[in-house]
Structures are given as structure tokens and as C-alpha cells.
Design a protein around this motif. Sequence first.
Motif, PDB file in Angstrom:
ATOM      1  N   THR A 285       4.818   4.213 -10.284  1.00 47.60           N
ATOM      2  CA  THR A 285       5.471   2.923 -10.522  1.00 47.60           C
ATOM      3  C   THR A 285       6.848   2.893  -9.871  1.00 47.60           C
ATOM      4  OG1 THR A 285       6.470   3.651 -12.581  1.00 47.60           O
ATOM      5  CG2 THR A 285       4.279   2.644 -12.733  1.00 47.60           C
ATOM      6  N   PHE A 286       7.396   1.696  -9.789  1.00 38.90           N
ATOM      7  CA  PHE A 286       8.739   1.515  -9.251  1.00 38.90           C
ATOM      8  C   PHE A 286       9.760   2.282 -10.094  1.00 38.90           C
ATOM      9  CE2 PHE A 286      12.790  -0.765  -9.157  1.00 38.90           C
ATOM     10  CZ  PHE A 286      13.062  -0.714  -7.797  1.00 38.90           C
TER      11      PHE A 286
ATOM     12  N   SER B 177      14.738   8.651  -7.115  1.00 37.98           N
ATOM     13  CA  SER B 177      15.712   8.353  -6.057  1.00 37.98           C
ATOM     14  C   SER B 177      17.140   8.650  -6.510  1.00 37.98           C
ATOM     15  CB  SER B 177      15.596   6.900  -5.611  1.00 37.98           C
ATOM     16  OG  SER B 177      16.123   6.027  -6.590  1.00 37.98           O
TER      17      SER B 177
ATOM     18  N   LEU C 295       9.148  -5.205 -13.502  1.00 34.30           N
ATOM     19  CA  LEU C 295       9.512  -4.576 -12.242  1.00 34.30           C
ATOM     20  C   LEU C 295       9.335  -3.060 -12.315  1.00 34.30           C
ATOM     21  CD1 LEU C 295      10.735  -4.613  -9.368  1.00 34.30           C
ATOM     22  CD2 LEU C 295      12.984  -4.454 -10.468  1.00 34.30           C
ATOM     23  N   MET C 296       9.835  -2.467 -13.394  1.00 31.39           N
ATOM     24  CA  MET C 296       9.770  -1.005 -13.529  1.00 31.39           C
ATOM     25  C   MET C 296       8.332  -0.525 -13.698  1.00 31.39           C
ATOM     26  SD  MET C 296      12.838   0.014 -13.143  1.00 31.39           S
ATOM     27  CE  MET C 296      13.314   1.525 -13.936  1.00 31.39           C
TER      28      MET C 296
ATOM     29  N   LEU D  70       9.835   5.907  -9.050  1.00 30.44           N
ATOM     30  CA  LEU D  70      10.500   6.032  -7.753  1.00 30.44           C
ATOM     31  C   LEU D  70      12.016   5.855  -7.871  1.00 30.44           C
ATOM     32  CD1 LEU D  70       8.114   4.198  -5.270  1.00 30.44           C
ATOM     33  CD2 LEU D  70       8.511   6.644  -5.508  1.00 30.44           C
ATOM     34  N   TYR D  71      12.421   4.884  -8.680  1.00 28.78           N
ATOM     35  CA  TYR D  71      13.858   4.650  -8.865  1.00 28.78           C
ATOM     36  C   TYR D  71      14.514   5.851  -9.548  1.00 28.78           C
ATOM     37  CZ  TYR D  71      18.196   2.201  -9.778  1.00 28.78           C
ATOM     38  OH  TYR D  71      19.499   1.842  -9.792  1.00 28.78           O
TER      39      TYR D  71
ATOM     40  N   LYS E 127       5.716  -1.938 -12.272  1.00 26.49           N
ATOM     41  CA  LYS E 127       4.892  -2.349 -11.137  1.00 26.49           C
ATOM     42  C   LYS E 127       4.464  -1.109 -10.332  1.00 26.49           C
ATOM     43  CE  LYS E 127       4.781  -5.491  -7.282  1.00 26.49           C
ATOM     44  NZ  LYS E 127       5.474  -6.543  -6.566  1.00 26.49           N
TER      45      LYS E 127
ATOM     46  N   VAL F 161       3.539   0.944  -7.241  1.00 25.55           N
ATOM     47  CA  VAL F 161       3.901   0.910  -5.827  1.00 25.55           C
ATOM     48  C   VAL F 161       2.772   1.490  -4.992  1.00 25.55           C
ATOM     49  CG1 VAL F 161       5.563   1.698  -4.102  1.00 25.55           C
ATOM     50  CG2 VAL F 161       6.346   1.054  -6.369  1.00 25.55           C
TER      51      VAL F 161
END
Length: 102
Positions: free
Chosen positions: A58-59, A66, A48-49, A62-63, A51, A53
Motif C-alpha cells: 500500500t501507499f 521512504s 490514500l494510505m 511505501l511512505y 490504496k 500501489v
Amino acid sequence: MDNYEQIAKSKEFMELKRSKLLFIWPVVILFFCLYLSFPLMAAYAKPLMGKFVTGNITFGYLYGVSLYFVAWALAFVYFVKAKGFDQKAKSTVDKYRQRKGA
């Protein structure tokens, strides 16, 4: 001189303290969970991390970014709410200050 013991035992002060705690603790728990989930996801949710976007972002990136926006948003929300808490505290102190002078 203000009678702080009388103010501390007053109903208004107890309500102020309760409303402040009911606001602060959920915010702290929310940020703590978001903050701790970042390294946990980096360790256990690598697909997931990693992936993508958009483009090379990557996610995980972004996380991570954020979290800064969330921290600033929570600080702003607290700043706004703190004005209300300060006004309630001032009115409580003023109420007991007037009572003593009367």
C-alpha cells in the motif's frame, strides 16, 4: 592558545554560523513535517494510505519505508556539508592562530 572570544566575534565565524543554521533548520523542518505527516495521514487519509500501489504493498507502507531513505539521505547530505563547515571553521581558527604568533 587560541583567542576564542576574538574568533567568536569575527566576521568569518558569524558567516559560518549563519550558513550552518541556514542549512540545518530547513532540513530539520523538512524531516519533522514528513515524519509528522505519516501518523496524520494514517489517521485522516485512510483511503490514500490503504490504496494498493503494487501487489499487496500500500501507499502507507511505501511512505513509511521512504522515511528511512529520506533520513539516510539527509544524514548523507549533512555529512558532506559538515566537511565544508569543518574546513571553514579550521581556516578561521588558523587565521587567528597565525595572527597571534606574528
